[in-house]
Enzyme design. Structure first.
Site, PDB file in Angstrom:
ATOM      1  N   PHE A  72       0.827  -1.209   0.000  1.00 12.78           N
ATOM      2  CA  PHE A  72       0.000   0.000   0.000  1.00 12.78           C
ATOM      3  C   PHE A  72       0.862   1.261   0.000  1.00 12.78           C
ATOM      4  O   PHE A  72       0.558   2.224  -0.676  1.00 12.78           O
ATOM      5  CB  PHE A  72      -0.949  -0.022   1.204  1.00 12.78           C
ATOM      6  CG  PHE A  72      -2.057   0.978   1.097  1.00 12.78           C
ATOM      7  CD1 PHE A  72      -3.160   0.721   0.300  1.00 12.78           C
ATOM      8  CD2 PHE A  72      -1.993   2.170   1.791  1.00 12.78           C
ATOM      9  CE1 PHE A  72      -4.186   1.649   0.196  1.00 12.78           C
ATOM     10  CE2 PHE A  72      -3.012   3.098   1.690  1.00 12.78           C
ATOM     11  CZ  PHE A  72      -4.112   2.838   0.896  1.00 12.78           C
TER      12      PHE A  72
ATOM     13  N   GLU B  42      -5.105  -8.750   3.563  1.00  9.28           N
ATOM     14  CA  GLU B  42      -4.937  -9.882   2.658  1.00  9.28           C
ATOM     15  C   GLU B  42      -3.693 -10.716   2.949  1.00  9.28           C
ATOM     16  O   GLU B  42      -3.537 -11.813   2.419  1.00  9.28           O
ATOM     17  CB  GLU B  42      -4.898  -9.398   1.205  1.00  9.28           C
ATOM     18  CG  GLU B  42      -6.224  -8.882   0.681  1.00  9.28           C
ATOM     19  CD  GLU B  42      -6.577  -7.474   1.153  1.00  9.28           C
ATOM     20  OE1 GLU B  42      -7.785  -7.187   1.281  1.00  9.28           O
ATOM     21  OE2 GLU B  42      -5.657  -6.663   1.404  1.00  9.28           O
TER      22      GLU B  42
ATOM     23  N   VAL C 163       2.441  -1.861   6.001  1.00  9.83           N
ATOM     24  CA  VAL C 163       2.388  -0.664   6.839  1.00  9.83           C
ATOM     25  C   VAL C 163       0.938  -0.221   6.951  1.00  9.83           C
ATOM     26  O   VAL C 163       0.242  -0.077   5.940  1.00  9.83           O
ATOM     27  CB  VAL C 163       3.233   0.482   6.236  1.00  9.83           C
ATOM     28  CG1 VAL C 163       3.147   1.729   7.110  1.00  9.83           C
ATOM     29  CG2 VAL C 163       4.683   0.047   6.057  1.00  9.83           C
ATOM     30  N   VAL C 164       0.499   0.006   8.183  1.00  7.85           N
ATOM     31  CA  VAL C 164      -0.829   0.534   8.447  1.00  7.85           C
ATOM     32  C   VAL C 164      -0.626   1.814   9.251  1.00  7.85           C
ATOM     33  O   VAL C 164      -0.083   1.776  10.356  1.00  7.85           O
ATOM     34  CB  VAL C 164      -1.702  -0.465   9.236  1.00  7.85           C
ATOM     35  CG1 VAL C 164      -3.107   0.083   9.422  1.00  7.85           C
ATOM     36  CG2 VAL C 164      -1.727  -1.826   8.560  1.00  7.85           C
ATOM     37  N   ILE C 165      -1.031   2.942   8.661  1.00  3.81           N
ATOM     38  CA  ILE C 165      -0.867   4.241   9.316  1.00  3.81           C
ATOM     39  C   ILE C 165      -2.243   4.734   9.757  1.00  3.81           C
ATOM     40  O   ILE C 165      -3.199   4.717   8.976  1.00  3.81           O
ATOM     41  CB  ILE C 165      -0.202   5.259   8.364  1.00  3.81           C
ATOM     42  CG1 ILE C 165       1.192   4.766   7.960  1.00  3.81           C
ATOM     43  CG2 ILE C 165      -0.121   6.635   9.030  1.00  3.81           C
ATOM     44  CD1 ILE C 165       1.904   5.652   6.945  1.00  3.81           C
TER      45      ILE C 165
ATOM     46  N   GLU D  76      -8.155   8.927   9.885  1.00  2.00           N
ATOM     47  CA  GLU D  76      -9.209   9.650  10.595  1.00  2.00           C
ATOM     48  C   GLU D  76     -10.383   8.768  10.990  1.00  2.00           C
ATOM     49  O   GLU D  76     -11.290   9.221  11.681  1.00  2.00           O
ATOM     50  CB  GLU D  76      -9.716  10.797   9.719  1.00  2.00           C
ATOM     51  CG  GLU D  76      -8.645  11.825   9.417  1.00  2.00           C
ATOM     52  CD  GLU D  76      -9.140  12.903   8.461  1.00  2.00           C
ATOM     53  OE1 GLU D  76     -10.327  12.863   8.063  1.00  2.00           O
ATOM     54  OE2 GLU D  76      -8.345  13.774   8.124  1.00  2.00           O
ATOM     55  N   THR D  77     -10.384   7.523  10.551  1.00  6.00           N
ATOM     56  CA  THR D  77     -11.530   6.662  10.811  1.00  6.00           C
ATOM     57  C   THR D  77     -11.118   5.423  11.606  1.00  6.00           C
ATOM     58  O   THR D  77      -9.940   5.167  11.842  1.00  6.00           O
ATOM     59  CB  THR D  77     -12.177   6.193   9.489  1.00  6.00           C
ATOM     60  OG1 THR D  77     -11.277   5.309   8.823  1.00  6.00           O
ATOM     61  CG2 THR D  77     -12.512   7.382   8.594  1.00  6.00           C
TER      62      THR D  77
ATOM     63  N   HIS E 112     -11.106   2.515  10.605  1.00 10.52           N
ATOM     64  CA  HIS E 112     -10.513   1.523   9.703  1.00 10.52           C
ATOM     65  C   HIS E 112      -9.136   1.061  10.184  1.00 10.52           C
ATOM     66  O   HIS E 112      -8.796  -0.120  10.077  1.00 10.52           O
ATOM     67  CB  HIS E 112     -10.419   2.119   8.290  1.00 10.52           C
ATOM     68  CG  HIS E 112      -9.934   1.158   7.261  1.00 10.52           C
ATOM     69  ND1 HIS E 112     -10.672   0.067   6.844  1.00 10.52           N
ATOM     70  CD2 HIS E 112      -8.781   1.112   6.552  1.00 10.52           C
ATOM     71  CE1 HIS E 112     -10.001  -0.594   5.932  1.00 10.52           C
ATOM     72  NE2 HIS E 112      -8.840   0.010   5.735  1.00 10.52           N
TER      73      HIS E 112
ATOM     74  N   ASN F 249       6.157 -11.496  11.807  1.00  4.90           N
ATOM     75  CA  ASN F 249       5.196 -10.426  11.534  1.00  4.90           C
ATOM     76  C   ASN F 249       5.911  -9.078  11.472  1.00  4.90           C
ATOM     77  O   ASN F 249       6.332  -8.547  12.488  1.00  4.90           O
ATOM     78  CB  ASN F 249       4.099 -10.399  12.600  1.00  4.90           C
ATOM     79  CG  ASN F 249       2.999  -9.415  12.270  1.00  4.90           C
ATOM     80  OD1 ASN F 249       3.098  -8.643  11.312  1.00  4.90           O
ATOM     81  ND2 ASN F 249       1.946  -9.434  13.050  1.00  4.90           N
TER      82      ASN F 249
END
Length: 140
Positions: free
Chosen positions: A11, A44, A66-68, A71-72, A74, A98
């Site tokens: 992503f 996934e 990477v998950v940043i 605002e939600t 999610h 991981n």
């Protein structure tokens, strides 16, 4: 020779390049071969590992992404569910490192992804190598 599959959620490309660099270097330094597959996002990653595990061609897996925080809500779902999926697979006996970063901002991600800083990609690869050795020890 053991084979390792790196599953990357691509992503944030520039951050994933750093994670991949660290993971590949650690795997190669330990004398192992690896392949890389790309999935759309962190959710996934566990599914891709599960699909690959069905074939039985790999001895270990490295999960990268990477998950940043945004605002939600999610962020919480992606961070929690990707980690839960990976943990479920490890409890089923798969060796997985991981390296999915869950961070507040890009600066934190950069620090953790850079091989010359926190090197979380390399750490994830070293974790799977350690778990593969532990599995080998228990099997003998």
């Amino acid at each position: 020779m053991p084979r390792i599959l790196i599953v990357e959620a691509r992503f944030y490309e520039h951050l994933n390049d750093l994670l991949l660099q660290g993971a590949r270097a650690a795997i190669e330094a330990d004398g192992h071969t690896h392949e890389t597959v790309t999935v759309p996002g962190a959710l996934e990653v566990p599914a891709a590992i599960a699909l690959a595990a069905e074939i039985g061609r790999y001895d270990g897996y490295v999960a990268l992404g990477v998950v940043i925080r945004g605002e939600t809500y999610h962020f919480e779902i992606v961070a929690s569910e990707s980690a839960r999926g990976i943990m479920a697979l490890t409890l089923d006996g798969l060796a997985i490192g991981n390296g999915i970063l869950t961070v507040e901002n890009e600066a934190q991600a950069l620090a953790r992804a850079r091989p010359d800083d926190k090197d979380k990609g390399g750490e994830a690869a070293k974790a799977v190598l350690a778990m593969m050795k532990l599995r080998e020890r228990f099997a003998s």
